[in-house]
Design a protein around this motif. Structure first.
Motif, short mmCIF file in Angstrom:
data_model
loop_
_atom_site.label_atom_id
_atom_site.label_comp_id
_atom_site.label_asym_id
_atom_site.label_seq_id
_atom_site.Cartn_x
_atom_site.Cartn_y
_atom_site.Cartn_z
N ALA A 7 0.86 -1.18 0.00
CA ALA A 7 0.00 0.00 0.00
C ALA A 7 0.89 1.23 0.00
O ALA A 7 1.29 1.71 1.05
CB ALA A 7 -0.93 0.00 1.20
N HIS A 8 1.25 1.67 -1.18
CA HIS A 8 2.10 2.85 -1.29
C HIS A 8 1.97 3.44 -2.68
O HIS A 8 1.37 2.85 -3.56
CB HIS A 8 3.56 2.47 -1.01
CG HIS A 8 4.10 1.44 -1.96
ND1 HIS A 8 4.11 0.10 -1.68
CD2 HIS A 8 4.62 1.56 -3.20
CE1 HIS A 8 4.63 -0.57 -2.69
NE2 HIS A 8 4.94 0.29 -3.64
N ILE A 9 2.53 4.63 -2.85
CA ILE A 9 2.64 5.21 -4.19
C ILE A 9 4.11 5.06 -4.58
O ILE A 9 4.99 5.63 -3.94
CB ILE A 9 2.20 6.69 -4.20
CG1 ILE A 9 0.70 6.76 -3.85
CG2 ILE A 9 2.46 7.32 -5.56
CD1 ILE A 9 0.16 8.15 -3.71
N ALA A 10 4.32 4.25 -5.62
CA ALA A 10 5.69 3.81 -5.93
C ALA A 10 6.64 4.98 -6.17
O ALA A 10 7.80 4.93 -5.79
CB ALA A 10 5.66 2.89 -7.15
N ARG A 48 7.98 11.46 2.13
CA ARG A 48 6.86 12.23 1.57
C ARG A 48 5.55 11.45 1.75
O ARG A 48 4.50 12.01 2.05
CB ARG A 48 7.15 12.49 0.09
CG ARG A 48 6.29 13.52 -0.51
CD ARG A 48 7.00 14.32 -1.59
NE ARG A 48 6.10 15.37 -2.02
CZ ARG A 48 5.17 15.19 -2.94
NH1 ARG A 48 5.07 14.02 -3.55
NH2 ARG A 48 4.35 16.17 -3.26
N TRP A 49 5.63 10.16 1.55
CA TRP A 49 4.46 9.29 1.67
C TRP A 49 3.93 9.30 3.11
O TRP A 49 2.73 9.47 3.35
CB TRP A 49 4.86 7.88 1.23
CG TRP A 49 3.86 6.78 1.41
CD1 TRP A 49 4.08 5.60 2.03
CD2 TRP A 49 2.51 6.74 0.94
NE1 TRP A 49 2.95 4.83 1.98
CE2 TRP A 49 1.97 5.50 1.32
CE3 TRP A 49 1.70 7.63 0.24
CZ2 TRP A 49 0.67 5.12 1.03
CZ3 TRP A 49 0.40 7.26 -0.05
CH2 TRP A 49 -0.11 6.03 0.35
N MET A 93 6.73 7.93 -4.83
CA MET A 93 6.93 8.86 -3.72
C MET A 93 8.07 8.38 -2.84
O MET A 93 8.22 7.17 -2.63
CB MET A 93 5.66 8.93 -2.87
CG MET A 93 4.75 10.08 -3.18
SD MET A 93 3.60 10.29 -1.81
CE MET A 93 2.48 11.48 -2.49
N ARG A 102 4.57 11.54 5.41
CA ARG A 102 4.13 12.90 5.75
C ARG A 102 2.72 13.15 5.18
O ARG A 102 1.86 13.72 5.87
CB ARG A 102 5.11 13.90 5.14
CG ARG A 102 4.71 15.33 5.40
CD ARG A 102 5.54 16.27 4.57
NE ARG A 102 5.25 17.65 4.92
CZ ARG A 102 5.84 18.68 4.36
NH1 ARG A 102 6.76 18.52 3.45
NH2 ARG A 102 5.51 19.90 4.73
N PHE A 103 2.52 12.75 3.95
CA PHE A 103 1.23 12.92 3.28
C PHE A 103 0.11 12.28 4.11
O PHE A 103 -0.92 12.91 4.39
CB PHE A 103 1.32 12.29 1.89
CG PHE A 103 0.01 12.16 1.16
CD1 PHE A 103 -0.75 13.27 0.85
CD2 PHE A 103 -0.45 10.91 0.74
CE1 PHE A 103 -1.95 13.15 0.16
CE2 PHE A 103 -1.64 10.78 0.05
CZ PHE A 103 -2.40 11.90 -0.24
#
Lengths: 286, 326
Positions: free
Chosen positions: B103-106, B112-113, B108, B115-116
């Motif tokens: 579960a991540h945005i590859a 940053r992930w 990022m 923190r978001f």
């Protein structure tokens, strides 16, 4: 022996307002978009039509400069009317291109590795998530569309005689409403495609294809039925007709304008339906 | 988050004294036409609660339902006092969730992930950044925090998931199969982290797993699900019923008379092999009584082991009991 021992501790500060929380999504997505220098350069280029129009309107009212450039004086004086007729298209096309570039990766990136599961485990709703993503496009497109259009209108109104602004108020309203319709339609379509097609390049093609296919299909139906029924599918014609209607100009479609409105509303609702179906924190496998 | 070693919380309360972290009130969940969770009722009070069950038991569905991803068909659940039906957003504000899958945005970076997600949970921007650094440092990814999450190994991705679940300082952590894909060393370290977070008592933890060893190692309470039904709960620290003592006997020769004799005294007997039996002693009966019975029957006891049920025994018994009752 360590001087400090790492011990987990809860955060007990005051949380930010829940109402503006969706803007976190917008802020991060905008930062991602502008991280690319190519995109930044392209975005700046998209301001050119509006900047040229502003300059032209200014010049047409600046008699000192016009006297020095007498050869083109007559042409320049005619400019404001001509510009207000054509500016919508000049602004709408770059806005469309920006939407095609940005929209495909907005949701697909979050869906690619199930990031939605942790994003939606936060205190935001799916509606706020969509609103956050939609705001990205609205923030990007507004400076290219209705903001410079209204600025241009304001400039023309201030440079022309006193009553010009009042008598042509419809133009300002048409620009404002027309651009918002255009922004919402392309943004929602873009987001729906982004939620459906995982690869950005394919998604970009799909957005273009939707407009192209709807136009071709509409044309074919018109030919086959020898009527204007195909215009119900013709998205570009529906947008143009609605905008022309707002300006009080003749529309390219023979259908009553409310049908063109209906086409756009159905397109927007379909996009929302797709978003609602696709945007889940997890698959529901029954 | 980073504090001196003298800043320790008081020892956590015993389970029975604690406020329930989750109360299940006849919770039913349907997916399509299938009933996935069937009238779950109970109250989970432990600091670190293990959610056990075979594949398809409904563990992940329960966690997702607690987060509001699936809606309850009937019944309700209260998470930290908030109703699932009417206060889903309040629950999500108090919960950190670590899903089973990636579960991540590859694209990022880890910082940053995290923190978001911290900001989405309500942390102010600068606090989210600060706590993001701390959370990644805490889970051991301090050096890798500027790398894109897509480039991480499986173990590192698990740690990023833990960091994002911790960043906003949740009161409840929901961990879904958290040690999946970890090598033994990484697993041990991960469980150590979980134990450390739970030990302070500020953050309660619900771990869904089918790895009994992991659960036994870190949890103080266990809930067992089977086919969407809550079949057993067990306090691993104090519950004598949950982990029942028994005696393993090896006889010199098989004797029906001996078995009948001790059975008549109230012992529960399971015959494991011809000369090996397992005896559950009733209250008041002691091991010396078994020796007396053996003497009177003329057999010898080659081996006598007093044991308690392992979690595996509790689990298997819960599965068997449920089979029998169904």
């Amino acid at each position: 022996m360590p001087v400090l021992d790492r011990v987990w501790k809860r955060w007990k500060g005051t949380a930010t307002s829940i109402h503006g929380r969706f803007f976190v999504i917008t802020r991060f997505a905008l930062a991602d978009a502008f991280a690319s220098r190519t995109f930044l350069a392209f975005y700046v280029l998209c301001f050119l039509p509006s900047l040229i129009a502003l300059l032209a309107v200014y010049l047409s009212h600046n008699t000192a400069i016009l006297e020095q450039a007498s050869a083109i004086q007559d042409w320049l004086i005619e400019i404001p009317e001509w510009i207000f007729h054509h500016l919508f298209g000049w602004q709408a096309m770059p806005a469309f291109l920006i939407a095609v570039v940005v929209a495909p990766s907005l949701i697909a990136a979050d869906m690619g590795h199930n990031a939605l599961a942790v994003v939606l485990s936060r205190p935001i709703t799916r509606r706020e998530y969509i609103l956050g993503k939609l705001t990205v496009l609205l923030v990007l497109l507004s400076p290219l569309t209705w903001v410079p259009a209204l600025a241009l209108f304001g400039l023309q109104a201030s440079l022309a005689n006193g009553s010009w602004g009042v008598t042509n108020l419809r133009i300002a309203a048409a620009y404002l409403i027309g651009h918002w319709i255009w922004m919402l339609v392309i943004s929602l379509l873009g987001l729906a495609v982004s939620a459906t097609v995982r690869f950005a390049t394919l998604a970009r093609g799909a957005i273009l294809a939707i407009f192209l296919v709807s136009a071709v299909a509409g044309g074919i139906i018109n030919q086959l039925t020898r009527s204007s029924l195909g215009d119900l599918l013709h998205l570009p014609k529906a947008v143009t007709s609605v905008v022309m209607g707002l300006f009080g100009a003749p529309t390219p479609s023979d259908l009553p304008i409310m049908f063109n409105w209906a086409t756009l509303i159905v397109a927007a609702l379909l996009s929302l339906w797709v978003l609602n179906r696709r945007l889940r924190a997890c698959e529901e496998i029954a | 988050m980073m504090v001196t070693s003298t800043d320790r919380s008081p020892a956590p309360l015993g389970i029975s004294e604690q406020v329930p972290v989750i109360e299940l009130q006849d919770l039913c969940v349907h997916l399509g036409n299938r009933l996935i969770l069937n009238q779950l009722r109970g109250s989970l009070k432990g600091n670190i609660v293990g959610l056990l069950g075979p594949n398809g038991a409904g563990k992940t569905t329960l966690l997702r339902t607690l987060l509001g991803f699936y809606s309850a068909g009937s019944g309700d659940a209260r998470v930290l006092g908030h109703s699932l039906r009417s206060e889903g957003r309040d629950i999500r504000a108090l919960v950190g969730y670590m899903p089973e899958d990636d579960a991540h945005i590859a694209g990022m970076t880890a910082i940053r992930w995290v923190r978001f997600l911290g900001e989405l949970s309500g942390l102010p921007s600068d606090t989210a950044l600060e706590r993001g650094h701390e959370a990644l440092g805490y889970v051991g990814l301090g050096e890798a925090r500027y790398r894109k999450v897509g480039t991480f190994s499986t173990g590192m991705k698990q740690l990023v998931k833990l960091a994002q679940a911790l960043v906003h300082g949740p009161r409840l952590l929901l961990l879904d199969e958290p040690t999946n894909g970890l090598d033994p060393a990484a697993r041990a370290r991960f469980l150590e982290l979980v134990t450390e977070v739970g030990a302070r008592g500020e953050t309660r933890i619900l771990i869904s797993s089918h790895l009994l060893g992991d659960v036994e190692r870190v949890c103080d309470e266990v809930v067992i699900l089977k086919a969407g039904i809550l079949v057993a709960t067990c306090d691993l620290r104090t519950d004598p019923d949950g982990k029942q003592p028994f005696v393993e006997l090896e006889l010199s020769t098989f004797s029906r008379e001996f078995i009948d004799n001790i059975e008549a005294q109230g012992c529960g007997i399971v015959i494991r092999a011809k000369t090996r039996i397992q005896v559950e002693l009733p209250t008041g009966l002691e091991i010396r009584d078994l020796f007396r019975a053996a003497l009177s029957c003329g057999i010898g006891l080659r081996r006598v082991n007093l044991r308690r049920d392992s979690l595996q025994d509790v689990f298997l018994r819960a599965m068997e009991d449920n089979n029998a009752s169904s």
